[in-house]
Scaffold this motif. Structure first.
Motif, mmCIF file in Angstrom:
data_model
loop_
_atom_site.group_PDB
_atom_site.id
_atom_site.type_symbol
_atom_site.label_atom_id
_atom_site.label_comp_id
_atom_site.label_asym_id
_atom_site.label_seq_id
_atom_site.Cartn_x
_atom_site.Cartn_y
_atom_site.Cartn_z
ATOM 1 N N ARG A 138 34.339 30.668 31.659
ATOM 2 C CA ARG A 138 33.006 30.361 32.180
ATOM 3 C C ARG A 138 32.682 31.240 33.384
ATOM 4 N NH1 ARG A 138 34.076 24.827 30.771
ATOM 5 N NH2 ARG A 138 34.954 24.446 32.841
ATOM 6 N N HIS A 139 33.685 31.483 34.204
ATOM 7 C CA HIS A 139 33.465 32.318 35.392
ATOM 8 C C HIS A 139 33.103 33.741 34.983
ATOM 9 C CE1 HIS A 139 33.786 33.856 39.417
ATOM 10 N NE2 HIS A 139 34.749 34.695 39.061
ATOM 11 N N LEU A 140 33.852 34.317 34.036
ATOM 12 C CA LEU A 140 33.565 35.681 33.604
ATOM 13 C C LEU A 140 32.202 35.768 32.925
ATOM 14 C CD1 LEU A 140 37.071 36.695 32.183
ATOM 15 C CD2 LEU A 140 36.038 37.413 34.352
ATOM 16 N N ILE A 141 31.878 34.783 32.112
ATOM 17 C CA ILE A 141 30.581 34.779 31.428
ATOM 18 C C ILE A 141 29.441 34.642 32.439
ATOM 19 C CG2 ILE A 141 29.132 33.466 29.826
ATOM 20 C CD1 ILE A 141 31.805 32.818 28.304
ATOM 21 N N ALA A 142 29.653 33.820 33.475
ATOM 22 C CA ALA A 142 28.634 33.650 34.511
ATOM 23 C C ALA A 142 28.406 34.939 35.290
ATOM 24 C CB ALA A 142 29.049 32.527 35.468
ATOM 25 N N LEU A 143 29.378 35.827 35.293
ATOM 26 C CA LEU A 143 29.226 37.125 35.963
ATOM 27 C C LEU A 143 28.453 38.117 35.106
ATOM 28 C CD1 LEU A 143 32.821 37.606 37.482
ATOM 29 C CD2 LEU A 143 30.765 36.737 38.611
ATOM 30 N N GLY A 144 28.097 37.707 33.893
ATOM 31 C CA GLY A 144 27.351 38.592 33.003
ATOM 32 C C GLY A 144 28.229 39.408 32.077
ATOM 33 N N ARG A 145 29.520 39.135 32.056
ATOM 34 C CA ARG A 145 30.422 39.864 31.166
ATOM 35 C C ARG A 145 30.259 39.354 29.739
ATOM 36 N NH1 ARG A 145 31.573 44.200 34.280
ATOM 37 N NH2 ARG A 145 32.302 43.556 36.342
ATOM 38 N N ARG A 146 30.237 40.293 28.774
ATOM 39 C CA ARG A 146 29.974 39.910 27.385
ATOM 40 C C ARG A 146 31.053 40.396 26.415
ATOM 41 N NH1 ARG A 146 27.674 36.933 29.808
ATOM 42 N NH2 ARG A 146 25.475 36.284 29.761
#
Length: 348
Positions: free
Chosen positions: A169-177
């Motif tokens: 969730r943290h990585l996705i919240a940073l915009g990483r896809r």
């Protein structure tokens, strides 16, 4: 001359039985009386003979912690917490090393050192529930780690699915896809790897992101070299990842090194997150964002539950205990914008 319980009783003005109760914790003693006895103990410099006490109770006063790796700082930090907890309770803790070998794990679990230990804390890699359920040794045992579930023994383990989802969730919240997972394992019985991989795929699905098998890297081990090799393989893809979720901190640190060698910047080009919060990650360049399990609580709980069984205190049926974890945000995947707060999140 050695100080006796009789000497302490005379100094404190109480009976020898009362002193024994205070020293051994047999039954409740009034606070004022306990304070007088403790003052006498301190003034006379009394040191209890723990070996004799254990022998009188038919025990050795020694417990063991069997771990699969000596060169993994996670187990060193876990052992440190367990040793301190055992010492506080008047026990000696021995370290046993299985090297993650199934035969050695079976040997330890089946009471190989039963003649010298009162109980065992086991972190197994290859043993199954059936292996543990068919154990013949009567030596009390507590399990730590994620390899075995639903065995008839107390078990201390973090929620790997929840921890993995939190990291993702943290990585996705940073915009990483294009988030890679390094640390899938070639052996199907490696439960921690399977659970963390499952958390990874579930988080992708929840965010509406596709699962790309090319971004899942299988490793033969869980060390820095495995992380570096896995990262190098990912960098050969036509579309390399923009983030890495590593099975543990050592793999994450190896991945960071490989990215540096390839001329890529962490976190600008690739964000990296691990699990374990080992001390090395707090001093790496960049410092490592990680999921931090409460290793102090894991070690302490394992010792306390084992000693409850050894000393015959009411403990009920075997149970699973889940110490908390928290997200520790550092330089390898820093927060760069608003993010939905999580009950287990923090930064340091």
């Amino acid at each position: 001359m050695a100080v006796s319980l009789k000497d302490i009783a005379k100094r404190a003005g109480v009976s020898q039985a009362t002193v024994s109760n205070v020293v051994n914790g047999y039954r409740p003693v009034g606070e004022a009386t306990r304070a007088r006895v403790q003052q006498a103990i301190d003034e006379l410099g009394y040191t209890p003979n723990l070996s004799a006490r254990h022998l009188r109770r038919g025990r050795t006063g020694i417990i063991a912690l069997a771990i699969p790796e000596l060169n993994n700082p996670y187990f060193a930090e876990l052992a440190d917490a367990a040793i301190r907890a055992a010492t506080e309770r008047g026990y000696i803790l021995l370290l046993d090393y299985t090297d993650g070998d199934r035969d050695k794990e079976l040997l330890v679990a089946d009471g190989f050192r039963a003649q010298i230990i009162d109980g065992l804390i086991l972190s197994a890699v290859h043993l199954t529930r059936d292996d543990i359920a068919s154990r013949t040794s009567e030596t009390p045992m507590v399990l730590v780690g994620e390899a075995i579930y639903h065995a008839p023994y107390d078990h201390v383990v973090i929620d790997n699915l929840a921890a993995s989802r939190e990291a993702m969730r943290h990585l996705i919240a940073l915009g990483r896809r294009r988030i890679a997972f390094i640390g899938a394992h070639i052996e199907a019985d490696r439960a921690p790897s399977l659970l963390r991989l499952r958390g990874y795929t579930e988080a992708l699905a929840a965010a509406g992101l596709p699962f790309d098998p090319d971004l899942t890297v299988t490793t033969s081990g869980f060390g820095r070299g495995d992380g570096a090799a896995g990262m190098r393989a990912l960098l050969t893809l036509a579309q390399p990842p923009d983030a890495v979720f590593a099975f543990n901190d050592l793999i994450a640190l190896g991945a960071i090194r490989a990215l540096h060698d390839h001329g890529l910047r962490v976190p600008d080009d690739v964000s990296v997150i691990g699990i374990d919060d080992v001390e090395e990650g707090r001093f790496s360049i960049p410092t490592l964002t990680t999921i931090s399990p409460d290793k102090e609580m894991i070690g302490r709980l394992a010792v306390e539950k084992l000693l409850d069984r050894i000393e015959g205190r009411p403990a009920g049926p075997p149970a699973a205990f889940q110490p908390p974890f928290r997200l520790v945000i550092r330089e390898s995947a820093p927060s760069t914008g608003p993010r939905q707060a999580s009950s287990s999140s923090s930064s340091s």
